[in-house]
Design a protein around this motif. Sequence first.
Motif, PDB file in Angstrom:
ATOM      1  N   GLU A  84      11.830  62.586   9.035  1.00  0.00           N
ATOM      2  CA  GLU A  84      12.600  62.713  10.288  1.00  0.00           C
ATOM      3  C   GLU A  84      13.713  63.738  10.146  1.00  0.00           C
ATOM      4  N   ARG A 105      20.440  45.542  14.720  1.00  0.00           N
ATOM      5  CA  ARG A 105      20.621  45.244  13.296  1.00  0.00           C
ATOM      6  C   ARG A 105      22.023  44.739  12.990  1.00  0.00           C
ATOM      7  N   ARG A 114      14.174  59.916  18.487  1.00  0.00           N
ATOM      8  CA  ARG A 114      14.393  59.163  17.259  1.00  0.00           C
ATOM      9  C   ARG A 114      15.827  58.630  17.209  1.00  0.00           C
ATOM     10  N   GLU A 164      16.821  54.819  17.033  1.00  0.00           N
ATOM     11  CA  GLU A 164      17.605  54.384  15.878  1.00  0.00           C
ATOM     12  C   GLU A 164      18.923  53.767  16.336  1.00  0.00           C
ATOM     13  N   LYS A 168      18.262  50.406  17.731  1.00  0.00           N
ATOM     14  CA  LYS A 168      17.956  49.474  16.636  1.00  0.00           C
ATOM     15  C   LYS A 168      19.225  49.073  15.895  1.00  0.00           C
ATOM     16  N   LYS A 219      18.825  48.300   5.830  1.00  0.00           N
ATOM     17  CA  LYS A 219      18.437  47.682   7.103  1.00  0.00           C
ATOM     18  C   LYS A 219      17.147  48.266   7.652  1.00  0.00           C
ATOM     19  N   MET A 220      16.591  49.213   6.930  1.00  0.00           N
ATOM     20  CA  MET A 220      15.353  49.815   7.401  1.00  0.00           C
ATOM     21  C   MET A 220      14.165  49.262   6.620  1.00  0.00           C
TER      22      MET A 220
END
Lengths: 297, 228
Positions: free
Chosen positions: B105, A19, A8, A12, A15, B93-94
Amino acid sequence: MKISTLKRHVREGAKNLIRNSWMTVAAVGAVTTTLVLVAAFLILILNLNQIAENIESDAEIRAFLELNTSDEEVESVGNEIEGISQVTNYQFSSKEEELENLIDDLGEEGESWELFEQDNPLNHVYVIQTEEAEDLSPVADQIGQIDKVESVEYGSETVDRLLQFNQYARYIGIGFIAALLLTAIFLISNTIKMTINARSEEIGIMRLVGAKNSFIRGPFFVEGLLTGVIGSIIPVTAVLVGYHFLYVNLNDRLNFQFIELLPWNPFAWQLSLMLLGIGAFIGIWGSVMSVRKFLRI
Amino acid sequence: MIEMENVHKVYDNGVTALSGVTTKVEDGEFVYVVGQSGAGKSSFIKLMYHEEVPSDGKVQINHVDVGNIKKRQVPYLRRSIGVIYQDFKLLPKMTAYENVAFALEVIEENPRKIRRRVMEVLDKVGLKHKARFIPAQLSGGEQQRVAIARAIVNNPKIVIADEPTGNLDPDTSWEIMRIFEEVNDTGTTVIMATHSREIVNTIRKRVIAMENGQVVRDEHRGEYGYED
Ligand SMILES: Nc1ncnc2c1ncn2[C@@H]1O[C@H](COP(=O)(O)OP(=O)(O)OP(=O)(O)O)[C@@H](O)[C@H]1O
Ligand SMILES: [Mg+2]
């Protein structure tokens, strides 16, 4: 930490790079610039070091004694040499040993010199090393003054010129260090500042949702690592290609016996690995530092 | 069980938000907190999950003094309470999906279960079809529903909502209230600050009314009770 959490964080972190694309470009640029400078600096310094080492290990003074020097006189010359403070090491090599060395060095041809064993035309020699290559010249002069020393020999011309060059180049190297550090610090801290406001809010939210600091830090760590690795692509390529070019072209032109660049293989590979490591370190450091402030509250 | 004992809250700038609040909420209760703007409702709520700490007095949840827990225990406290913030506090941003998944999580739930549960909850708040939208692409009401989904995804024992229907049209508001009632039916404590007279007067529950940082009224099956 579970494997799924690790995955994860990697996902992340990747990403986040996408972003915050502008920040990514700036941060990668900062790492790239820094590493290019590091690479240039390291190529210069490590090669100079190599050259200096060559000079220093090769550099010795050979003091030839007059042919009629007696054993006592040999000893007193030795004592005088010992008295010179810059001398770190000296050996006596008798004319018989000199002849043997000569015969060995010449190999096949040397056999004809064996005839001279009865009537040796060579001098006794003192071989002297100094701590610093810079001391060679003054020490040689001093030894030349000693009674019964016929002549003194050291690679005076080359050594002096190279030493001067080396000195000069070291200043440039120091200049490089300064420029490098300033650039790196400036670029990285600026990049961090750019994103700090947007991110402090996000971090605050994550904390409210129950994320531990280590969890928040995870993606930042990955992000930094990726930034560092991506940032080192250009410098590593430049080193592998550029140093090859440099090595091929420069080594032919610099035909001194002392100057020989470090060979492309393994040096370019080692340097590349080092750059990758430094890049990863800078990236992780910058990224983790940027969240540190918000995790302390 | 949530207990407040003579709680005072004075902010750094000298504003007194709470002065002497004493109250108790049993497990499984549904409580409205009402009062005019600035009465101290949000402050009251923030003390429960350690966003703020009391200046004086004690806030206890299941006999744990939450104003005094160690820093590293704060995440665990917050995981046990689902909070819907007045200003949503979604990660900008998610996507909606990622925002909700985040709450699972952090507790290292297994990925397959996260996927299933997140979609289930998004469906419940009627946003399954907008799972891939980021907050900026969602209306205020939709963002609020994402926030609700995130708060309940982890099946917390306490759900705290600060004006969860503030941005919703009447139909959606009733829909949301149905979700809260459902959550409450499973034994979860629900505490909800609200300005909605209609909701309070229709779905009758315990009402704690605040004024100037004090509890001025506390009644079961109470009414909204004052004019805005
Ligand atoms: N972080 C803060 N720092 C300083 N003062 C604050 C802070 N938060 C709230 N206050 C003050 O505390 C008082 C109570 O605020 P609070 O947010 O608890 O009211 P509220 O009942 O939730 O109002 P609303 O219905 O408008 O949300 C107000 O006077 C407010 O200005
Ligand atoms: Mg409020």
